[in-house]
Design a protein around this motif. Structure first.
Motif, short mmCIF file in Angstrom:
data_model
loop_
_atom_site.label_atom_id
_atom_site.label_comp_id
_atom_site.label_asym_id
_atom_site.label_seq_id
_atom_site.Cartn_x
_atom_site.Cartn_y
_atom_site.Cartn_z
N LEU A 1 11.22 6.62 -4.52
CA LEU A 1 12.52 5.95 -4.58
C LEU A 1 12.92 5.68 -6.02
O LEU A 1 14.08 5.91 -6.41
N PHE A 2 11.96 5.23 -6.83
CA PHE A 2 12.28 4.97 -8.24
C PHE A 2 12.57 6.27 -8.99
O PHE A 2 13.45 6.32 -9.86
N ALA A 3 11.82 7.35 -8.62
CA ALA A 3 12.06 8.63 -9.28
C ALA A 3 13.45 9.17 -8.96
O ALA A 3 14.08 9.85 -9.78
N GLN A 4 13.96 8.84 -7.78
CA GLN A 4 15.30 9.27 -7.39
C GLN A 4 16.39 8.40 -8.02
O GLN A 4 17.57 8.77 -7.98
N GLY A 5 16.00 7.28 -8.58
CA GLY A 5 16.98 6.40 -9.22
C GLY A 5 17.88 5.68 -8.24
O GLY A 5 19.04 5.38 -8.57
N SER B 1 0.82 -1.23 0.00
CA SER B 1 0.00 0.00 0.00
C SER B 1 0.85 1.27 0.00
O SER B 1 0.31 2.36 -0.17
N ASP B 2 2.15 1.13 0.17
CA ASP B 2 3.02 2.30 0.28
C ASP B 2 3.56 2.70 -1.09
O ASP B 2 4.76 2.86 -1.30
N GLY B 3 2.62 2.85 -2.04
CA GLY B 3 3.03 3.13 -3.42
C GLY B 3 3.68 4.48 -3.63
O GLY B 3 4.55 4.64 -4.47
N ARG B 4 3.24 5.48 -2.82
CA ARG B 4 3.78 6.83 -3.03
C ARG B 4 5.26 6.87 -2.72
O ARG B 4 6.06 7.42 -3.49
N GLU C 1 18.19 -0.48 -6.66
CA GLU C 1 19.07 -1.40 -7.37
C GLU C 1 18.34 -2.69 -7.75
O GLU C 1 18.58 -3.25 -8.82
N ALA C 2 17.44 -3.14 -6.84
CA ALA C 2 16.69 -4.38 -7.11
C ALA C 2 15.43 -4.37 -6.26
O ALA C 2 15.38 -3.72 -5.21
N GLU C 3 14.41 -5.11 -6.73
CA GLU C 3 13.15 -5.19 -6.01
C GLU C 3 12.67 -6.63 -5.99
O GLU C 3 12.66 -7.32 -7.02
N ARG C 4 12.28 -7.13 -4.78
CA ARG C 4 11.81 -8.51 -4.64
C ARG C 4 10.45 -8.51 -3.93
O ARG C 4 10.36 -8.00 -2.81
N PRO C 5 9.41 -9.01 -4.59
CA PRO C 5 8.09 -9.08 -3.94
C PRO C 5 8.06 -10.14 -2.85
O PRO C 5 8.70 -11.20 -2.97
N GLY C 6 7.32 -9.87 -1.77
CA GLY C 6 7.13 -10.83 -0.69
C GLY C 6 5.65 -11.01 -0.42
O GLY C 6 4.80 -10.51 -1.17
N GLU C 7 5.34 -11.65 0.70
CA GLU C 7 3.93 -11.92 1.01
C GLU C 7 3.19 -10.65 1.41
O GLU C 7 2.02 -10.48 1.07
N ASP C 8 3.85 -9.76 2.17
CA ASP C 8 3.15 -8.57 2.68
C ASP C 8 3.76 -7.27 2.16
O ASP C 8 3.52 -6.20 2.71
N ASP D 1 16.50 -3.18 -2.64
CA ASP D 1 17.92 -2.91 -2.44
C ASP D 1 18.20 -1.50 -2.94
O ASP D 1 17.95 -1.19 -4.11
N LEU D 2 18.69 -0.66 -2.03
CA LEU D 2 18.87 0.76 -2.34
C LEU D 2 20.35 1.15 -2.31
O LEU D 2 21.13 0.63 -1.52
N ARG D 3 20.67 2.10 -3.16
CA ARG D 3 21.98 2.76 -3.13
C ARG D 3 21.69 4.26 -3.16
O ARG D 3 21.35 4.81 -4.21
N TRP D 4 21.79 4.89 -1.99
CA TRP D 4 21.38 6.27 -1.87
C TRP D 4 22.30 7.03 -0.91
O TRP D 4 23.14 6.43 -0.23
#
Length: 427
Positions: A394-398, A386-389, A401-408, A413-416
């Motif tokens: 994060l994606f707009a900031q570039g 639900s935390d789409g905003r 590095e990687a995204e893995r879906p889970g149950e909830d 993985d971020l590099r910032w």
């Protein structure tokens, strides 16, 4: 019948006096102090600076500042030269001002009044205008301002040199207090608007780099050169009063907000230090302070010390990084310029430049980029579906590095940078 052409009023004939008091703490070299005082006077429109003098004072007189013989000598000088306005480069008590005006039959302005007049002439933003008015009223509250209408045909001003509005200001202290209260309310509204703008900028992870320095050090010329802006930049004291900000992309570096601020000056009136605190708030929140010095000025060391004292008095965090920029290299003779070119590399926090020719700017900008670039951090973050905003931010900031879906939710993985991480925490 043809209307006669309106004539341009004659400028007011003025004389500058610098009282040289050897026992005065922080005394400046007299010749340079007089030169600065004349330059200050020249910054005020409508004046014809006829002459200037150093007056040595071993002991200032409480009633007239100068001794009886000197008062008579100067009075004869002013009468012979048809002087209408005398500018005294120092503080005057109301009694001293009244007595000297009576003896010399001229209008007198002390250093505080002159600087306030210049600020009144230059302020352009609503905030700047309000702050000047408040500073002027605080100054006037302690003295009786007499009508002096010679300049009224030429300019407005604050009433020290002349202009409309004097009768209201002269009325009484209660009237001035009422004006101060009204102006404070108006200024509070303006400051709240600035705070909203600042809060909006805080959500954008751009570092703020603030230019500070003695008046006429070349801050605005440097600002214009780097940003491509057209801020007023003249060889004149207090050419810039209102703060100006521009976002720029540093070469091979991040985007920053560069802020140009009002120039400082020795013996800055306390009324103005307080009144312009809001204008200088960008210095308080800066990630990097760039102290611009006119390295060609013989008084550059004393000027630099004045700037450091004012920055400290503003309450700037002592841990805020600062660098010095020795500007106006183009004004030095070849031998002096080469000597400084050999000296500057040994000082890691100093850059030797010419904002006019561009020499040294590439190295300066590269150093700024290095100093305000945050170290990069590697993090793993869990977000709910639900935390789409915040995920979109994060994606707009570039930084993803990687995204893995889970149950909830999702694992990211971020590099910032630390700045981006702090901004994200406020979303």
């Amino acid at each position: 019948m043809t209307e006669p052409a309106s004539r341009t009023p004659e400028p007011t004939r003025a004389w500058v006096l610098h009282p040289d008091i050897p026992s005065k703490p922080g005394r400046r070299a007299p010749a340079f102090a007089l030169e600065e005082a004349v330059a200050l006077a020249a910054a005020l429109p409508g004046l014809d600076i006829v002459g200037g003098d150093l007056v040595r004072l071993n002991q200032p007189r409480p009633g007239t500042l100068f001794g009886t013989g000197k008062v008579e000598e100067l009075g004869a000088l002013f009468k012979a030269n048809d002087i209408e306005l005398v500018l005294i480069d120092g503080p005057l008590s109301p009694v001293q001002q009244r007595n000297l005006e009576k003896d010399w039959k001229v209008k007198i302005l002390d250093r505080t009044g002159l600087i306030l007049e210049i600020f009144s002439d230059r302020a352009r933003t609503r905030e700047g205008v309000l702050q000047v008015e408040m500073a002027a009223l605080s100054y006037q509250r302690t003295r009786l301002v007499r009508a002096w209408t010679h300049l009224e045909r030429q300019r407005g001003g604050l009433g020290f040199v002349g202009g409309p509005g004097e009768t209201q200001i002269e009325a009484d202290r209660r009237a001035i207090d009422e004006q101060l209260t009204r102006l404070r309310r108006q200024l509070d509204k303006v400051v709240k608007t600035r705070e909203l703008h600042r809060s909006a900028r805080a959500k954008v992870p751009f570092p703020i780099v603030a230019l500070v320095g003695y008046t006429n050090a070349g801050k605005s010329t440097l600002f214009n050169r780097v940003t491509g802006a057209s801020v007023m930049a003249k060889d004149m004291l207090f050419a810039t009063l209102d703060p100006t900000m521009r976002a720029i992309d540093l070469p091979d570096g991040p985007k920053i907000i560069l802020s140009d601020t009002v120039g400082f000056i020795s013996a800055l009136p306390t009324e103005l230090v307080a009144a312009f605190r809001a204008t200088l708030e960008e210095v308080l929140t800066a990630d990097l302070i760039v102290h611009v010095r006119d390295i060609s000025d013989p008084e550059t060391e004393a000027q630099a010390e004045d700037v450091r004292e004012i920055v400290e008095s503003l309450g700037v965090d002592p841990d805020t990084p600062q660098i010095e920029v020795w500007n106006k290299l183009d004004r030095l003779d070849a031998e002096a310029a080469e000597r400084l070119r050999a000296l500057a590399p040994r000082q890691p926090d100093v850059h030797l430049i010419s904002a006019i020719t561009g020499e040294g700017l590439d190295d300066l900008l590269a150093d700024i980029a290095t100093r305000i670039s945050d170290p990069v951090l590697n993090d793993t973050l869990h977000l709910e579906f639900s935390d789409g905003r915040r995920r979109a931010w994060l994606f707009a900031q570039g930084v993803v590095e990687a995204e893995r879906p889970g149950e909830d939710g999702v694992e990211l993985d971020l590099r910032w940078t630390a700045r981006q991480k702090e901004t994200f925490s406020r979303l």
